[in-house]
Design a protein around this motif. Structure first.
Motif, short mmCIF file in Angstrom:
data_model
loop_
_atom_site.label_atom_id
_atom_site.label_comp_id
_atom_site.label_asym_id
_atom_site.label_seq_id
_atom_site.Cartn_x
_atom_site.Cartn_y
_atom_site.Cartn_z
N ALA A 37 47.67 42.13 43.95
CA ALA A 37 48.86 41.48 44.42
C ALA A 37 48.77 41.10 45.97
CB ALA A 37 50.13 42.60 44.24
N THR A 38 49.65 40.08 46.06
CA THR A 38 49.49 39.36 47.49
C THR A 38 49.72 40.39 48.66
OG1 THR A 38 50.51 37.16 46.43
CG2 THR A 38 50.78 37.64 48.63
N ALA A 84 46.71 46.94 42.98
CA ALA A 84 46.42 48.22 42.40
C ALA A 84 44.85 48.74 42.89
CB ALA A 84 45.93 47.66 40.88
N GLU A 85 44.72 49.71 42.60
CA GLU A 85 43.67 50.70 43.03
C GLU A 85 42.29 49.98 42.84
OE1 GLU A 85 42.68 53.24 45.09
OE2 GLU A 85 45.07 53.66 45.44
N GLY A 86 41.27 49.64 43.50
CA GLY A 86 40.05 49.13 43.12
C GLY A 86 39.93 47.61 43.49
N THR A 87 40.97 47.09 43.74
CA THR A 87 41.23 45.37 44.03
C THR A 87 40.61 45.18 45.49
OG1 THR A 87 43.53 45.79 44.72
CG2 THR A 87 43.17 45.33 42.29
N ILE A 88 40.36 43.91 45.83
CA ILE A 88 39.94 43.55 47.23
C ILE A 88 41.18 43.92 48.04
CG2 ILE A 88 39.34 41.55 48.50
CD1 ILE A 88 38.00 40.27 45.99
N ARG A 89 42.27 43.45 47.51
CA ARG A 89 43.34 43.51 48.52
C ARG A 89 43.93 45.19 48.94
NH1 ARG A 89 46.49 38.14 46.41
NH2 ARG A 89 45.73 36.86 48.00
N LYS A 90 43.86 45.88 48.00
CA LYS A 90 43.97 47.06 47.93
C LYS A 90 43.05 48.16 48.84
CE LYS A 90 45.73 51.48 47.06
NZ LYS A 90 47.16 51.70 47.31
N ALA A 106 42.80 44.47 52.40
CA ALA A 106 43.96 43.79 53.28
C ALA A 106 44.66 44.75 54.26
CB ALA A 106 44.78 43.27 52.07
N LEU A 107 44.92 44.06 55.24
CA LEU A 107 45.91 44.63 56.38
C LEU A 107 47.49 44.57 56.20
CD1 LEU A 107 43.70 43.50 59.25
CD2 LEU A 107 43.52 45.57 58.02
N SER A 108 47.91 43.53 55.59
CA SER A 108 49.27 43.15 55.34
C SER A 108 49.39 41.97 54.53
CB SER A 108 49.88 42.79 56.75
OG SER A 108 49.38 41.68 57.08
N ILE A 109 50.78 41.53 54.16
CA ILE A 109 50.95 40.48 53.15
C ILE A 109 50.25 39.36 53.77
CG2 ILE A 109 53.34 40.15 54.20
CD1 ILE A 109 54.01 39.62 51.17
N GLY A 110 50.26 39.10 55.14
CA GLY A 110 49.88 37.75 55.56
C GLY A 110 48.29 38.01 55.85
N GLU A 111 47.84 39.17 56.41
CA GLU A 111 46.38 39.33 56.40
C GLU A 111 45.81 40.17 55.31
OE1 GLU A 111 45.79 39.02 61.25
OE2 GLU A 111 45.58 41.08 60.60
N ASN A 112 45.90 39.19 54.32
CA ASN A 112 45.62 39.96 52.96
C ASN A 112 44.16 39.53 52.45
OD1 ASN A 112 46.16 37.44 52.45
ND2 ASN A 112 47.62 37.97 50.66
N SER A 113 43.17 39.27 53.27
CA SER A 113 41.70 39.08 53.16
C SER A 113 41.19 38.03 52.36
CB SER A 113 41.36 40.69 52.51
OG SER A 113 41.53 41.56 53.43
N VAL A 114 41.86 37.69 51.10
CA VAL A 114 41.60 36.71 50.31
C VAL A 114 42.53 35.88 49.71
CG1 VAL A 114 39.57 37.60 49.28
CG2 VAL A 114 41.44 38.40 48.27
N HIS A 115 42.12 34.49 49.57
CA HIS A 115 42.97 33.60 48.78
C HIS A 115 42.24 33.08 47.34
CE1 HIS A 115 45.32 29.96 47.66
NE2 HIS A 115 44.32 29.49 47.23
#
Ligand code: CMP
Length: 139
Positions: free
Chosen positions: A91-92, A98-104, A107-116
């Motif tokens: 999720a953004t 979810a556990e195991g995802t790149i953003r989980k 990512a640091l926050s909704i803006g600094e979320n590592s990937v698009h």
């Protein structure tokens, strides 16, 4: 069907030396990197890329962030690539991912979320064309 999607490893991830870690998660999800380059986006490039969000309250912050440091833009190929990539990104908002995802994981926050990642095949084609020529994509 085997399709393509467009991915950006964002400044919060490149800054923390996570280009390899993120790419490994994409690859382990079944996606193949068929084009990749590290770029420092210009303001014009970022504003053009995110034009669909220009009326949003966070647009200025989003553009400032995306041009703050280098990013890695990639074309990913795989079975149902757009959905596969969205699944592994999570999720953004990392708080909802979810556990195991790149953003989980990163990512640091909704803006600094590592990937698009592109949200549809149609947008994937548009976004790929924004950053890559055909001869830079080697399938
Ligand atoms: P992305 O997939 O790159 O597309 C638009 C981006 O806007 C999104 O990821 C988020 O990182 C960012 N975004 C969405 N909502 C917010 C918000 N409330 N504040 C800052 N950035 C946001």
């Amino acid at each position: 069907a085997v399709t393509r999607t467009f991915s950006i490893i964002k400044p919060d991830a490149t800054r923390r030396n996570l280009t390899g870690a993120v790419t490994k998660m994409l690859e382990e999800a079944g996606l193949r990197v068929v084009a990749s380059k590290r770029i420092h986006m210009t303001r014009e490039q970022a504003e053009g890329f995110y034009a669909v969000h220009k009326e949003r309250p966070f647009f200025g912050e989003l553009v400032d962030f995306m041009i703050s440091e280098p990013v890695v833009v990639q074309v990913l190929e795989g079975e149902d690539a757009v959905q596969k990539n969205r699944d592994v990104m999570g999720a953004t908002n990392p708080a909802d991912a979810a556990e195991g995802t790149i953003r989980k994981t990163h990512a640091l926050s909704i803006g600094e979320n590592s990937v698009h990642g592109s949200d549809s095949d149609e947008n994937a084609a548009i976004e790929i064309r924004h950053f890559f020529n055909d001869d830079e994509i080697v399938g």
